[in-house]
Write an enzyme that holds these catalytic residues in place. Sequence first.
Site, PDB file in Angstrom:
ATOM      1  N   LYS A  73      -5.862  -2.319  -1.361  1.00  0.00           N
ATOM      2  CA  LYS A  73      -6.794  -2.145  -0.226  1.00  0.00           C
ATOM      3  C   LYS A  73      -7.414  -3.477   0.159  1.00  0.00           C
ATOM      4  CE  LYS A  73      -7.194   2.232   0.980  1.00  0.00           C
ATOM      5  NZ  LYS A  73      -7.867   3.368   1.554  1.00  0.00           N
ATOM      6  N   ASN A 131      -0.331  12.683   2.258  1.00  0.00           N
ATOM      7  CA  ASN A 131       0.505  11.590   1.754  1.00  0.00           C
ATOM      8  C   ASN A 131       0.964  11.916   0.339  1.00  0.00           C
ATOM      9  OD1 ASN A 131       0.038   9.858   3.999  1.00  0.00           O
ATOM     10  ND2 ASN A 131      -1.985   9.413   3.187  1.00  0.00           N
ATOM     11  N   ASP A 155     -14.014   5.679   1.502  1.00  0.00           N
ATOM     12  CA  ASP A 155     -12.940   5.624   2.499  1.00  0.00           C
ATOM     13  C   ASP A 155     -12.211   6.955   2.629  1.00  0.00           C
ATOM     14  OD1 ASP A 155     -11.369   4.142   4.391  1.00  0.00           O
ATOM     15  OD2 ASP A 155      -9.727   4.365   2.962  1.00  0.00           O
ATOM     16  N   ASP A 156     -12.066   7.674   1.528  1.00  0.00           N
ATOM     17  CA  ASP A 156     -11.334   8.947   1.590  1.00  0.00           C
ATOM     18  C   ASP A 156     -12.082   9.962   2.440  1.00  0.00           C
ATOM     19  OD1 ASP A 156      -9.277   8.123  -0.335  1.00  0.00           O
ATOM     20  OD2 ASP A 156     -10.974   8.060  -1.700  1.00  0.00           O
ATOM     21  N   ARG A 172      -8.325  10.265  -9.075  1.00  0.00           N
ATOM     22  CA  ARG A 172      -7.494  10.979  -8.104  1.00  0.00           C
ATOM     23  C   ARG A 172      -6.775   9.942  -7.244  1.00  0.00           C
ATOM     24  NH1 ARG A 172      -8.468  12.197  -2.506  1.00  0.00           N
ATOM     25  NH2 ARG A 172      -7.577  10.159  -2.844  1.00  0.00           N
ATOM     26  N   TYR A 200       0.841  -1.187   0.000  1.00  0.00           N
ATOM     27  CA  TYR A 200       0.000   0.000   0.000  1.00  0.00           C
ATOM     28  C   TYR A 200       0.884   1.248   0.000  1.00  0.00           C
ATOM     29  CZ  TYR A 200      -4.233   2.366  -0.340  1.00  0.00           C
ATOM     30  OH  TYR A 200      -5.210   3.167  -0.854  1.00  0.00           O
ATOM     31  N   GLU A 229     -13.160   4.525  -3.681  1.00  0.00           N
ATOM     32  CA  GLU A 229     -11.756   4.790  -3.395  1.00  0.00           C
ATOM     33  C   GLU A 229     -11.158   5.683  -4.475  1.00  0.00           C
ATOM     34  OE1 GLU A 229     -10.505   3.205  -0.530  1.00  0.00           O
ATOM     35  OE2 GLU A 229      -8.884   4.617  -0.904  1.00  0.00           O
ATOM     36  N   ASP A 230     -10.590   6.792  -4.062  1.00  0.00           N
ATOM     37  CA  ASP A 230      -9.822   7.651  -4.979  1.00  0.00           C
ATOM     38  C   ASP A 230     -10.612   8.134  -6.188  1.00  0.00           C
ATOM     39  OD1 ASP A 230      -7.848   7.421  -3.148  1.00  0.00           O
ATOM     40  OD2 ASP A 230      -6.395   6.421  -4.426  1.00  0.00           O
TER      41      ASP A 230
END
Length: 550
Positions: free
Chosen positions: A173, A407, A267-268, A155, A102, A244-245
């Site tokens: 993930k 991050n 999740d973000d 993203r 990850y 996700e993303d």
Amino acid sequence: MPKQTDPATSGFPRGADLLNDPVLNKGTAFGEAERDALRLRGLLPPRVHSIEEQVTRVMENFRRKPTPLEQYINIMMLQVRNETLFYRVVMDHLEETMPIIYTPTVGEACERYGHIFSRPRGLFVTAEDRGYIADILRNWPRADVRIIVVTDGERILGLGDLGADGMGIPVGKLALYTACGGVHPDHCLPVTLDVGTENKALLEDPLYIGLRRRRLRGAEYSDFIDEFVNAVREVFPRALLQLEDFANHNAFRILHAYRDRVCIFDDDIQGTGAVALAGLYAAPRIAGGTIADQTVLFLGAGEAGIGIGDMIVAALREQGFSEDAARARCWFFDSRGLVARTRTDLVEHKRPYAHEHPPVTDFLEAVAELRPTAIVGVSGQPATFTRDVLEAMARVNPRPIVFALSNPTSKSECTAEQAYHWTEGRAVFASGSPFGTVIHGDKTFVPGQGNNAYIFPGVGLGVVVSGARLVTDEMFSEAAKALAERVTKHDLEVGRVYPPFSKIREVSAHIAAAVAEVAWKNDLATERRPQDVLGYIQSQMYQPNYRSYA
Ligand code: NAD
């Protein structure tokens, strides 16, 4: 059809087919009797190895690789060869392998995905599959899917639009769902929605793996997402969908469009919200007071920032605050300055946090004026918690709370060293990416990492175990409390507001229990509540042990 796992049945693979099946393969760990019964004689070197010996060999090779990216390629190839051994390796060496499978290495892997590609993983659903998405889902070889992690690649981490090359994210993930949360790999499905990309370099790259087209937008995009969500409900009716993303504008919209009728979370937004909230529950145990005494100033007002803000508001509401009083404790500063009523450029998700205040365009000035007890960096902009900012925080707080969550490490708003040194060792610090220990004066600090992997595997496990029909905010706030409760006095003494990652399976089990209890309490569960919830959950967690086929 579920995979045949009983060697007595005629469908059970033998010989080379068995060695090529990543779920059943044991490599050199096939025992003498199995080798005879399953026509493996001669196809393997004669010596039988235990799984522990195999792990030693894998780690020897893994550590010999010269770069993290090479380590990523090495370990992901093990996943497609021998799934059980892959999970044993990852679980036995979680702190070493997690930054590879990850963040941060998975980001680099996504950037090079077309170039390092060798074997497909996960399911690609493309803009050209419109009208047939349910058929594509039915091509997935495992029938009992319970968790789907899906991205449209727009993203990826802090790296932008990587199109279909974003597949590394759902794959990674879900590996964590199994390793950290004990969700059986048979229940996991990684999906990439290839709706095109705006990334010119990828479109021109002959080795890019995705469609060579620009992104679907507007109604076409919404219709595509709608067909996908409906197809998931039809083909995998028990599955939880984890977004996700996705880009900011789509993430909020999709979540709000479906969350009241589909088992879905982002999740973000929500995972990040819960992990940061857990940190804010634990930090006052060092800094003094409780979460109700905090004023939080965010640098960045995107998915992560607003997600955290909403979780803090929910937590304060539980403590008796009105909605307005709770929101008044959260201030946001974005790329154009302080989010305030005077601003006319605010998108919908920021408006509830636009308070009365004259315009401020300098973050240091915002700190000086608002005197926050905590600053939370979710801007993706490095070096923005400057020496002046940290010194200002230290002037107005005996123990300033500083969470630099962006991050990867290179984007962190400040380093752990800066946070401690520039506040005379008084900061209560946590970061998004891992930092090593820091010595300041006679004190050694072990900074905590506000990693979403503390939260989402446990939440997913809780949803699976209870058969929850929806994922609610209360589940995330209970997950945050459960995580904060696992922080020990010792953790706090070394300045860590999260438990060490080595305890992640235990943490995930407690989070799963808390989440499942919310489902049972609110009539959202489709599974019966066992008497011993925690014990039952622990008994259901996947363990990477070989089965005997002899
Ligand atoms: P996003 O694109 O949705 O939001 C970024 C926000 O930062 C926007 O509001 C933007 O206006 C603001 N911003 C940009 N430049 C700025 C500047 N110079 N000053 C002030 N604000 C600025 O992204 P996101 O999903 O919210 O993620 C933001 C960061 O948080 C990323 O680096 C991501 O890696 C990190 N993150 C960390 C965790 C974690 O630690 N658990 C979880 C999720 C996201």
